[in-house]
Scaffold this active site. Structure first.
Site, mmCIF file in Angstrom:
data_model
loop_
_atom_site.group_PDB
_atom_site.id
_atom_site.type_symbol
_atom_site.label_atom_id
_atom_site.label_comp_id
_atom_site.label_asym_id
_atom_site.label_seq_id
_atom_site.Cartn_x
_atom_site.Cartn_y
_atom_site.Cartn_z
ATOM 1 N N GLY A 45 33.581 48.998 18.523
ATOM 2 C CA GLY A 45 34.367 47.990 17.795
ATOM 3 C C GLY A 45 34.235 48.171 16.292
ATOM 4 N N GLU A 102 37.046 42.454 21.042
ATOM 5 C CA GLU A 102 36.246 41.731 22.028
ATOM 6 C C GLU A 102 35.162 42.680 22.472
ATOM 7 O OE1 GLU A 102 38.145 39.552 25.067
ATOM 8 O OE2 GLU A 102 39.895 39.235 23.809
ATOM 9 N N GLY A 129 35.512 46.397 24.354
ATOM 10 C CA GLY A 129 34.540 47.456 24.618
ATOM 11 C C GLY A 129 33.232 47.121 23.930
ATOM 12 N N SER A 130 32.493 48.154 23.576
ATOM 13 C CA SER A 130 31.166 47.921 23.018
ATOM 14 C C SER A 130 31.235 47.559 21.534
ATOM 15 C CB SER A 130 30.313 49.181 23.203
ATOM 16 O OG SER A 130 30.917 50.245 22.500
ATOM 17 N N THR A 131 30.185 46.934 21.057
ATOM 18 C CA THR A 131 30.106 46.559 19.647
ATOM 19 C C THR A 131 30.098 47.797 18.746
ATOM 20 O OG1 THR A 131 29.040 44.484 20.174
ATOM 21 C CG2 THR A 131 28.622 45.351 17.970
ATOM 22 N N CYS A 166 31.353 41.664 30.588
ATOM 23 C CA CYS A 166 30.931 41.415 29.204
ATOM 24 C C CYS A 166 30.300 40.044 29.051
ATOM 25 C CB CYS A 166 32.109 41.563 28.272
ATOM 26 S SG CYS A 166 33.480 40.538 28.775
HETATM 27 P P1 NAP Z 1 33.094 51.582 24.984
HETATM 28 O O1 NAP Z 1 32.269 52.765 25.109
HETATM 29 O O2 NAP Z 1 33.079 50.836 23.704
HETATM 30 O O3 NAP Z 1 34.560 52.033 25.339
HETATM 31 C C1 NAP Z 1 35.649 51.178 25.245
HETATM 32 C C2 NAP Z 1 36.868 51.987 24.887
HETATM 33 O O4 NAP Z 1 36.702 52.564 23.590
HETATM 34 C C3 NAP Z 1 37.117 53.143 25.845
HETATM 35 O O5 NAP Z 1 38.503 53.289 26.044
HETATM 36 C C4 NAP Z 1 36.526 54.306 25.081
HETATM 37 O O6 NAP Z 1 37.008 55.572 25.456
HETATM 38 C C5 NAP Z 1 36.901 53.969 23.659
HETATM 39 N N1 NAP Z 1 36.071 54.677 22.690
HETATM 40 C C6 NAP Z 1 34.817 55.177 22.873
HETATM 41 N N2 NAP Z 1 34.390 55.797 21.763
HETATM 42 C C7 NAP Z 1 35.398 55.718 20.853
HETATM 43 C C8 NAP Z 1 35.563 56.198 19.517
HETATM 44 N N3 NAP Z 1 34.612 56.882 18.895
HETATM 45 N N4 NAP Z 1 36.735 55.921 18.892
HETATM 46 C C9 NAP Z 1 37.708 55.242 19.525
HETATM 47 N N5 NAP Z 1 37.620 54.780 20.781
HETATM 48 C C10 NAP Z 1 36.465 55.005 21.446
HETATM 49 O O7 NAP Z 1 32.769 50.502 26.105
HETATM 50 P P2 NAP Z 1 32.662 50.752 27.657
HETATM 51 O O8 NAP Z 1 31.351 51.400 27.898
HETATM 52 O O9 NAP Z 1 33.877 51.392 28.184
HETATM 53 O O10 NAP Z 1 32.686 49.255 28.197
HETATM 54 C C11 NAP Z 1 31.582 48.470 28.202
HETATM 55 C C12 NAP Z 1 31.568 47.562 26.988
HETATM 56 O O11 NAP Z 1 32.732 46.764 26.929
HETATM 57 C C13 NAP Z 1 30.437 46.595 27.034
HETATM 58 O O12 NAP Z 1 29.781 46.572 25.802
HETATM 59 C C14 NAP Z 1 31.103 45.255 27.301
HETATM 60 O O13 NAP Z 1 30.427 44.145 26.857
HETATM 61 C C15 NAP Z 1 32.397 45.423 26.642
HETATM 62 N N6 NAP Z 1 33.381 44.498 27.195
HETATM 63 C C16 NAP Z 1 33.725 43.413 26.432
HETATM 64 C C17 NAP Z 1 34.628 42.496 26.901
HETATM 65 C C18 NAP Z 1 35.017 41.290 26.096
HETATM 66 O O14 NAP Z 1 36.018 40.695 26.395
HETATM 67 N N7 NAP Z 1 34.296 40.915 25.071
HETATM 68 C C19 NAP Z 1 35.222 42.699 28.140
HETATM 69 C C20 NAP Z 1 34.863 43.815 28.898
HETATM 70 C C21 NAP Z 1 33.937 44.712 28.379
HETATM 71 P P3 NAP Z 1 36.160 56.412 26.537
HETATM 72 O O15 NAP Z 1 36.518 55.823 27.818
HETATM 73 O O16 NAP Z 1 36.574 57.809 26.420
HETATM 74 O O17 NAP Z 1 34.721 56.236 26.187
#
Ligand code: NAP
Ligand code: MG
Length: 498
Positions: free
Chosen positions: A249, A267, A244-246, A302
């Site tokens: 993370g 990641e 997910g997002s940094t 990502c």
């Molecule tokens: P995100 O907002 O970080 O969400 C990822 C996951 O974390 C979701 O299940 C989300 O739940 C959960 N989450 C959100 N806030 C949280 C909190 N306060 N505590 C615990 N968990 C929490 O990312 P996204 O917008 O879904 O995805 C896009 C990001 O993923 C981009 O930054 C992208 O680069 C990254 N990504 C990285 C890779 C890699 O392999 N490096 C691969 C794919 C994507 P909710 O759904 O309820 O928000």
């Protein structure tokens, strides 16, 4: 099976039966609160079903179920060859249910159904198969201690793995975590992204059908701030794997520190550079792959090559090819096999990407795209967008946009290209196009990235590790190295009389 017509995909979509409850201890159950969250199709804005919204108590039940079966050993102590057989069956079931799984991801988050049917779902089946086939070929070690001592070094499963994943590749992200975690004998509690729970719920059901014991694979849909946080803070989760997002993370690192010091593997985001040198003879291929790497999956990737670093002498020629390609990739209905790009995941992400596009319009040269559009009068779609003359300090050159937006920056020397490429807080992927082998090796070595693709983009396979450096995270998915995250090394030292 995947060359269905638009009408056939629509008909199959209208007959889908969604799994929309949490999957805990081998059963579909409502959340304890009875609350639900909406699954919205971003191509239409329609609510397609309500999904159980889990919170701390539901997570706790899932962790208890996962721990119980882990301790009983039904899965954790099963012979690797037997775990292999079950996971191979799961991989077969994924292939048998390809159309349904492809539709679930497309309807949930807007990706092209043909991409889901030709890339995501076959990929998921293949990753389960690969990890299954690997697990009964892994040997433990005997350390070189000398006579009188026998020191065995064995890999042990960790116990309960929590997995929190994003929405851009819902089935594949669930698979990347689950395949390696399950192959090594762990139990898993998976929280899908709030926008895309449906394929993970179906996957858990297929896992049971394949013979995975009750409680080994749990799926707890819900919001990050509640369900995700509860998993991160849970005192009986041994390891938390996250994509997910940094920003989020970093929260998981805090949750681990505030609770039981669980292992955390991250990641996170990227702002990957694609370096095109004038000595690359095949600018045709380079431009096609540059377009693919930023517009595939609406740019919600990502490792998308979102910064194009191009040698000034070939910039004009290259950009005219690239913008012509972009114009052919306009968004369309995700269920239409003729569409070239699908819908953005939701309104919030659409607005976020449009904010960046508007910043770009103020600071750089828009050469194509730049508008939000509707398809059949509905939904969240954005045109493939390219900005030229982007300053490397602008927000569109530094921040992850996670949309179909490319920032072009010209360079004059190899040194300058490397300086711009590495001036990023991220380090997930990078690409280099050159016909000079020494330059390819020299530049690859100096790029800060988990994966460097030379004369291609986004090279990725089950046989190579995937993950980042710097604030793109740490730990690797895929390949045999993925097993490192899900096992600990145990030393058993035996003294004997000789
Ligand atoms: P995100 O907002 O970080 O969400 C990822 C996951 O974390 C979701 O299940 C989300 O739940 C959960 N989450 C959100 N806030 C949280 C909190 N306060 N505590 C615990 N968990 C929490 O990312 P996204 O917008 O879904 O995805 C896009 C990001 O993923 C981009 O930054 C992208 O680069 C990254 N990504 C990285 C890779 C890699 O392999 N490096 C691969 C794919 C994507 P909710 O759904 O309820 O928000
Ligand atoms: Mg959705």
């Amino acid at each position: 099976m995947t060359n269905l017509s638009f009408q056939e995909w629509k008909t199959k979509a209208s007959k889908l039966n969604f799994r929309n409850q949490a999957f805990i201890g081998g059963n579909f159950v409502n959340s304890i609160s009875g609350k639900t969250l909406a699954s919205i199709n971003p191509a239409t804005g329609d609510v397609q079903t309500q999904v159980s919204e889990c919170d701390y108590q539901d997570i706790d039940l899932a962790v208890i179920a996962a721990r119980r079966v882990f301790e009983k050993g039904h899965w954790s102590r099963m012979a690797p060859a037997d775990r292999k057989a079950v996971l191979l069956k799961l991989s077969d079931l994924i292939r048998e249910n390809l159309v349904e799984l492809a539709l679930l991801d497309s309807l949930d988050m807007g990706k092209l159904v043909t991409d889901a049917a030709t890339v995501d779902v076959p990929g998921s089946a293949m990753f389960f198969q690969w990890h299954a086939e690997a697990i009964d070929k892994m040997y433990d070690e005997i350390a070189p201690t000398g006579v009188g001592d026998l020191a065995m070094i064995s890999r042990e499963p960790l116990g309960v793995v929590g997995a929190v994943i994003p929405w851009n590749f819902p089935l594949d992200m669930a698979t990347w975590k689950a395949a390696a975690a399950l192959a090594t004998g762990n139990s898993i509690v998976l929280k899908p992204a709030e926008q895309s729970s449906l394929s993970a719920l179906r996957l858990a059901e297929l896992a049971m059908e394949a013979g995975i014991p009750e409680g080994v694979f749990n799926v707890v849909p819900g919001f990050g701030e509640t369900a995700g946080k509860a998993l991160g803070l849970h005192p009986d989760v041994d390891c938390l794997v996250f994509t997910g997002s940094t920003v989020v993370g970093k929260l998981f690192q805090q949750y681990a520190g505030q609770s039981n010091m669980k292992q955390v593997w991250l990641e996170t985001g990227g702002k990957s550079p694609n370096l095109i040198f004038a000595d690359c003879h095949d600018l045709e291929a380079a431009s096609k792959m540059a377009a693919f790497s930023i517009f595939y999956n609406q740019g919600e990737v990502c490792s998308a090559n979102s910064r194009l670093l191009i040698e000034r002498s070939i910039k004009d020629e290259f950009l005219s090819k690239l913008s012509a390609l972009a114009e052919t990739m306009q968004p369309g209905n995700p269920l239409n096999p003729d569409s070239k790009m699908g819908a953005m995941v939701n309104e919030e992400q659409t607005n976020r990407v449009m904010r960046y596009i508007n910043e770009g319009k103020a600071s750089a040269n828009l050469i194509t795209g730049g508008e939000r559009v509707k398809v059949d009068g509905k939904g969240y779609f954005i045109q493939p967008t390219i900005f030229d003359n982007v300053d490397q300090n602008d927000s569109i050159a530094r921040e992850e946009i996670f949309g179909p937006v490319l920032s072009v920056i010209a360079f004059d020397t190899e040194e300058e290209a490397l300086q711009i490429a590495n001036k990023s807080e991220y380090g997930l992927a990078a690409s280099v196009w050159t016909d000079d082998l020494s330059r390819a090796l020299r530049v690859s070595k100096k790029l800060n990235a988990g994966t460097v693709s030379v004369n291609t983009v986004d090279a990725l396979s089950a046989v190579t590790p995937f993950g980042g450096v710097k604030q793109s995270g740490f730990g690797r998915d895929l390949s045999l190295h993925s097993f490192d995250k899900y096992t600990s090394l145990k030393t058993t030292w035996i003294k004997y009389t000789h």
